[in-house]
Design a protein around this motif. Structure first.
Motif, PDB file in Angstrom:
ATOM      1  N   SER A   1      16.380  37.005   8.565  1.00 16.17           N
ATOM      2  CA  SER A   1      16.539  37.022  10.023  1.00 16.17           C
ATOM      3  C   SER A   1      15.806  35.851  10.681  1.00 16.17           C
ATOM      4  O   SER A   1      16.290  35.280  11.652  1.00 16.17           O
ATOM      5  CB  SER A   1      16.045  38.347  10.610  1.00 16.17           C
ATOM      6  OG  SER A   1      14.676  38.539  10.330  1.00 16.17           O
ATOM      7  N   LEU A   2      14.636  35.472  10.162  1.00 15.82           N
ATOM      8  CA  LEU A   2      13.875  34.351  10.733  1.00 15.82           C
ATOM      9  C   LEU A   2      14.211  33.021  10.070  1.00 15.82           C
ATOM     10  O   LEU A   2      13.848  31.967  10.577  1.00 15.82           O
ATOM     11  CB  LEU A   2      12.376  34.608  10.599  1.00 15.82           C
ATOM     12  CG  LEU A   2      11.836  35.821  11.331  1.00 15.82           C
ATOM     13  CD1 LEU A   2      10.371  36.031  10.995  1.00 15.82           C
ATOM     14  CD2 LEU A   2      12.015  35.679  12.826  1.00 15.82           C
ATOM     15  N   GLU A   3      14.862  33.080   8.909  1.00 16.79           N
ATOM     16  CA  GLU A   3      15.213  31.894   8.119  1.00 16.79           C
ATOM     17  C   GLU A   3      14.000  31.037   7.787  1.00 16.79           C
ATOM     18  O   GLU A   3      14.009  29.817   7.927  1.00 16.79           O
ATOM     19  CB  GLU A   3      16.298  31.077   8.827  1.00 16.79           C
ATOM     20  CG  GLU A   3      17.601  31.833   8.954  1.00 16.79           C
ATOM     21  CD  GLU A   3      18.739  30.975   9.491  1.00 16.79           C
ATOM     22  OE1 GLU A   3      18.522  29.791   9.785  1.00 16.79           O
ATOM     23  OE2 GLU A   3      19.846  31.519   9.594  1.00 16.79           O
TER      24      GLU A   3
ATOM     25  N   THR B   1       3.932  39.157   7.865  1.00 20.56           N
ATOM     26  CA  THR B   1       3.257  38.245   8.783  1.00 20.56           C
ATOM     27  C   THR B   1       3.886  36.855   8.714  1.00 20.56           C
ATOM     28  O   THR B   1       4.229  36.375   7.637  1.00 20.56           O
ATOM     29  CB  THR B   1       1.764  38.131   8.403  1.00 20.56           C
ATOM     30  OG1 THR B   1       1.220  39.433   8.270  1.00 20.56           O
ATOM     31  CG2 THR B   1       0.979  37.370   9.447  1.00 20.56           C
ATOM     32  N   ASP B   2       4.007  36.215   9.872  1.00 23.07           N
ATOM     33  CA  ASP B   2       4.493  34.835   9.946  1.00 23.07           C
ATOM     34  C   ASP B   2       3.363  33.912   9.487  1.00 23.07           C
ATOM     35  O   ASP B   2       2.264  33.939  10.038  1.00 23.07           O
ATOM     36  CB  ASP B   2       4.895  34.511  11.390  1.00 23.07           C
ATOM     37  CG  ASP B   2       5.542  33.154  11.540  1.00 23.07           C
ATOM     38  OD1 ASP B   2       5.126  32.198  10.849  1.00 23.07           O
ATOM     39  OD2 ASP B   2       6.451  33.041  12.377  1.00 23.07           O
ATOM     40  N   TYR B   3       3.610  33.102   8.442  1.00 25.21           N
ATOM     41  CA  TYR B   3       2.587  32.185   7.932  1.00 25.21           C
ATOM     42  C   TYR B   3       2.132  31.192   8.999  1.00 25.21           C
ATOM     43  O   TYR B   3       0.956  30.888   9.097  1.00 25.21           O
ATOM     44  CB  TYR B   3       3.127  31.386   6.737  1.00 25.21           C
ATOM     45  CG  TYR B   3       2.939  32.053   5.405  1.00 25.21           C
ATOM     46  CD1 TYR B   3       1.680  32.268   4.875  1.00 25.21           C
ATOM     47  CD2 TYR B   3       4.032  32.440   4.657  1.00 25.21           C
ATOM     48  CE1 TYR B   3       1.508  32.871   3.638  1.00 25.21           C
ATOM     49  CE2 TYR B   3       3.873  33.040   3.418  1.00 25.21           C
ATOM     50  CZ  TYR B   3       2.608  33.244   2.915  1.00 25.21           C
ATOM     51  OH  TYR B   3       2.451  33.832   1.696  1.00 25.21           O
ATOM     52  N   GLU B   4       3.063  30.664   9.778  1.00 24.90           N
ATOM     53  CA  GLU B   4       2.749  29.596  10.726  1.00 24.90           C
ATOM     54  C   GLU B   4       1.911  30.073  11.902  1.00 24.90           C
ATOM     55  O   GLU B   4       0.976  29.411  12.321  1.00 24.90           O
ATOM     56  CB  GLU B   4       4.042  28.956  11.228  1.00 24.90           C
ATOM     57  CG  GLU B   4       4.818  28.266  10.131  1.00 24.90           C
ATOM     58  CD  GLU B   4       6.213  27.849  10.565  1.00 24.90           C
ATOM     59  OE1 GLU B   4       6.530  27.961  11.761  1.00 24.90           O
ATOM     60  OE2 GLU B   4       6.986  27.432   9.692  1.00 24.90           O
ATOM     61  N   THR B   5       2.261  31.230  12.463  1.00 24.83           N
ATOM     62  CA  THR B   5       1.601  31.694  13.682  1.00 24.83           C
ATOM     63  C   THR B   5       0.596  32.817  13.441  1.00 24.83           C
ATOM     64  O   THR B   5      -0.229  33.092  14.305  1.00 24.83           O
ATOM     65  CB  THR B   5       2.635  32.202  14.702  1.00 24.83           C
ATOM     66  OG1 THR B   5       3.277  33.365  14.165  1.00 24.83           O
ATOM     67  CG2 THR B   5       3.668  31.133  15.018  1.00 24.83           C
ATOM     68  N   GLY B   6       0.684  33.488  12.305  1.00 22.60           N
ATOM     69  CA  GLY B   6      -0.173  34.636  12.044  1.00 22.60           C
ATOM     70  C   GLY B   6       0.311  35.911  12.725  1.00 22.60           C
ATOM     71  O   GLY B   6      -0.298  36.964  12.610  1.00 22.60           O
TER      72      GLY B   6
END
Length: 121
Positions: free
Chosen positions: A69-71, A92-97
């Motif tokens: 979904s987030l690609e 968890t999103d690696y880039e934003t946390g």
């Protein structure tokens, strides 16, 4: 950066048809630098089974995983503890946390998800 191919004189400007002011050569060498950033991510997972039992009594993983979904790659942490009737999952999103998904509940109440989904007939 552009230099003369004959004498390595540095051209201060991109003079397409000009000759080298030092040696008069028209041959030029164009130097290009490419910088690439690479992120390496690793994960671990484990399952523990008792002799004679089919299913593991505990499963634990912490891995990078592709989110359709987030690609992009996200971090997935999951614990399935059958002895303590516990299900935990956090993505968890690696880039934003940013926490994209969090679920913590008794395993006995975790129905209709993943492999527990009813098969369509």
């Amino acid at each position: 950066m552009i230099t003369c191919s004959s004498c390595n004189n540095l051209f201060l400007e991109n003079l397409a048809g000009s000759l080298c002011p030092t040696c008069g050569s028209s041959a030029k060498t164009i130097h290009v630098e490419i910088i690439e950033k690479v992120n390496a991510r690793d994960g671990v997972g484990m399952k523990a089974k008792r002799p004679g039992e089919r299913r593991p009594y505990i499963e634990d993983l912490s891995i990078p995983e592709h989110s359709h979904s987030l690609e992009k790659i996200v971090h997935r942490a999951r614990i399935i503890d059958r002895d303590k009737d516990r299900y935990f999952e956090k993505i968890t999103d690696y880039e934003t946390g940013e926490i994209i998904h969090h679920c913590e509940e008794p395993l006995s109440q975790h129905q209709g998800h993943g492999s527990a989904k009813k098969k369509s007939e």
